[in-house]
Scaffold this motif. Structure first.
Motif, PDB file in Angstrom:
ATOM      1  N   ILE A 166       0.956  -1.177  -0.017  1.00 38.59           N
ATOM      2  CA  ILE A 166      -0.033   0.054  -0.016  1.00 38.59           C
ATOM      3  C   ILE A 166       0.972   1.162   0.135  1.00 38.59           C
ATOM      4  O   ILE A 166       1.826   1.449   0.879  1.00 38.59           O
ATOM      5  N   ILE A 167       0.808   1.960  -1.021  1.00 40.02           N
ATOM      6  CA  ILE A 167       1.910   3.263  -1.091  1.00 40.02           C
ATOM      7  C   ILE A 167       0.920   4.395  -1.460  1.00 40.02           C
ATOM      8  O   ILE A 167      -0.060   4.484  -2.083  1.00 40.02           O
ATOM      9  N   ASP A 168       1.669   5.716  -1.221  1.00 36.23           N
ATOM     10  CA  ASP A 168       1.135   6.943  -1.661  1.00 36.23           C
ATOM     11  C   ASP A 168       2.450   7.282  -2.923  1.00 36.23           C
ATOM     12  O   ASP A 168       3.470   6.990  -2.685  1.00 36.23           O
ATOM     13  N   PHE A 169       1.739   8.008  -3.903  1.00 40.45           N
ATOM     14  CA  PHE A 169       2.637   8.042  -4.697  1.00 40.45           C
ATOM     15  C   PHE A 169       2.548   9.375  -5.444  1.00 40.45           C
ATOM     16  O   PHE A 169       1.164   9.831  -5.790  1.00 40.45           O
ATOM     17  N   LYS A 170       3.492  10.140  -5.928  1.00 37.81           N
ATOM     18  CA  LYS A 170       3.247  11.734  -6.731  1.00 37.81           C
ATOM     19  C   LYS A 170       4.363  11.432  -7.977  1.00 37.81           C
ATOM     20  O   LYS A 170       5.523  11.074  -7.659  1.00 37.81           O
ATOM     21  N   GLY A 171       3.544  11.753  -9.342  1.00 38.73           N
ATOM     22  CA  GLY A 171       4.394  11.334 -10.328  1.00 38.73           C
ATOM     23  C   GLY A 171       4.396  12.938 -11.059  1.00 38.73           C
ATOM     24  O   GLY A 171       3.489  13.666 -11.075  1.00 38.73           O
TER      25      GLY A 171
END
Length: 435
Positions: A166-171
């Motif tokens: 389970i992750i947070d990500f910003k691209g």
């Protein structure tokens, strides 16, 4: 009534029809008289308005209704007398004739059903796949059932293939965040191809609470056109790493599958029964598809454009309902008819061919066949007798099983005429498994 038929092409016809104006006028007058008995017109008590006043208020509307009905009745009487089978809906248009005040003339343009002559089936090769269900197939099915009941338990180690993260990500691309490139508490399983390979490779090996930037190259053919062919940098924060745990094949697992006493052998027997039912269904579908293609291959047929257009409309509506049932908003979404054209043509052609084969060879569905089909449907339900009762509660519900019996009768007929070639097929290929 006078009717004259013109042949415009193999299937296109034009019918010129003249209706006596006196009969139309008489019907209009009769309806206005009936209306006058109840009409509520300002300045008059209900039903007391003079016929002339009623005509002034409702005459045009009534004449239009009468003309519409007379055109329909006149057309279908004419085609019935000439024994024409109309395909789709006719297009009506009035025909001006200033010199004839005694008739109302109109033309109907329409198509007729084609003559269908099924080609020679003798010697035509039809492939009939065959699959044997062994204990190995039961084991594979049990493995699938176990995977469907996978549980994930938190682990304090680096994420590996098969783990759920389970992750947070910003691209971002060139330092600018892009639409659809960010999410919080996003779960996925490593190694299942849910994410791009570069993305999964970057997350693999990370631990809970670890933050890391990874570089991801989007393919040129990526569905998101704004990022296709570009390279993005994702800031990843791992919130959770969980290892997969599959249930053991034991009494508890058997109970999960509906075996009340948890008996493993009963469970395997029930699974085998279900697998064999599904294998039979898929084999029948495969054979049916081969037979249908054979019928198409041996039969030349010109399709009425009207029937194809109607089928395109049905397919579009079906696609719309299917997408709506999945929660997608399709109100303003375009559905280009050309995307459905080929499928519509195939369905119309098969419908015409099957009708001819059934009629020519007396393959109508018998009541006992329909009953057997319904009982077979009902077998997979907990209370099959209730399912059978549901089908027989309304004549409309019998239509589906009846159509399937008709198709099965055609399949058996074709297999009896053609050269059937049995071909062994793997269980995985039939079921669409990658294993």
């Amino acid at each position: 009534m006078q009717a004259q038929l013109e042949t415009l092409s193999n299937l296109e016809r034009r019918m010129n029809i003249a209706l006596p104006m006196a009969a139309i006028d008489a019907q209009v007058t009769e309806r206005l008289k009936n209306m006058a008995r109840k009409a509520k017109i300002q300045g008059f008590r209900p039903g007391k308005a003079p016929l002339k006043i009623v005509e002034m208020n409702y005459g045009a509307q009534v004449r239009e209704e009468v003309l519409g009905e007379q055109v329909q009745q006149g057309f279908y009487k004419a085609v019935s007398e000439q024994k024409l089978r109309v395909a789709g809906y006719p297009r009506f248009e009035p025909v001006a004739d200033e010199g004839d005040k005694e008739s109302f003339k109109f033309a109907a343009s329409f198509e007729v059903y084609p003559e269908v002559k099924v080609g020679e089936l003798a010697g035509k090769e039809v492939e009939k796949p065959a699959v044997v269900v062994t204990e190995a197939e039961i084991d594979k099915t049990i493995d699938i059932l176990r995977k469907q009941r996978t549980r994930y338990e938190r682990v304090e180690r680096e994420a590996a293939t098969g783990d759920r993260v389970i992750i947070d990500f910003k691209g971002s691309i060139d330092g600018v965040l892009f639409d659809g490139g960010s999410a919080e508490n996003f779960p996925f399983v490593l190694g299942q191809g849910q994410m791009l390979a570069d993305f999964e490779a970057g997350v693999t090996g990370m631990k809970e609470d670890e933050v890391k930037n990874i570089t991801v190259a989007f393919p040129e053919d990526y569905h998101g056109k704004d990022v296709a062919g570009k390279t993005a940098v994702f800031e990843i924060t791992v919130k959770n790493v969980a290892a997969a745990t599959l249930p053991e094949v034991n009494e508890e697992f058997a109970k999960l599958l509906g075996i009340a006493d948890g008996d493993i052998e009963k469970m395997r027997a029930e699974i085998k029964k279900n697998v064999e039912r599904e294998v039979k269904r898929r084999l029948q579908a495969s054979i049916k598809e081969n037979v249908m293609q054979t019928l198409l291959d041996v039969t030349e047929i010109e399709l009425p454009k009207a029937l194809v257009q109607l089928e395109v409309g049905r397919l579009i509506e079906q696609a719309r309902r299917d997408m709506e049932s999945r929660g997608l908003k399709v109100k303003d979404m375009p559905f280009p008819p050309e995307l459905f054209q080929q499928q519509a043509e195939r369905r119309v052609a098969l419908g015409l061919i099957l009708a001819e084969v059934v009629a020519e060879n007396k393959l109508e569905a018998k009541p006992e066949q329909i009953k057997a089909m319904i009982e077979e449907f009902a077998e997979s339900y907990e209370h099959p007798e209730e399912v059978v009762q549901w089908y027989y509660a309304s004549p409309d519900r019998i239509e589906g099983p009846t159509s399937m019996v008709l198709e099965d009768n055609v399949v058996e007929f074709v297999l009896g005429k053609a050269n059937v070639v049995e071909k062994e097929m793997s269980f995985d290929a039939l079921m669409g498994n990658n294993a």
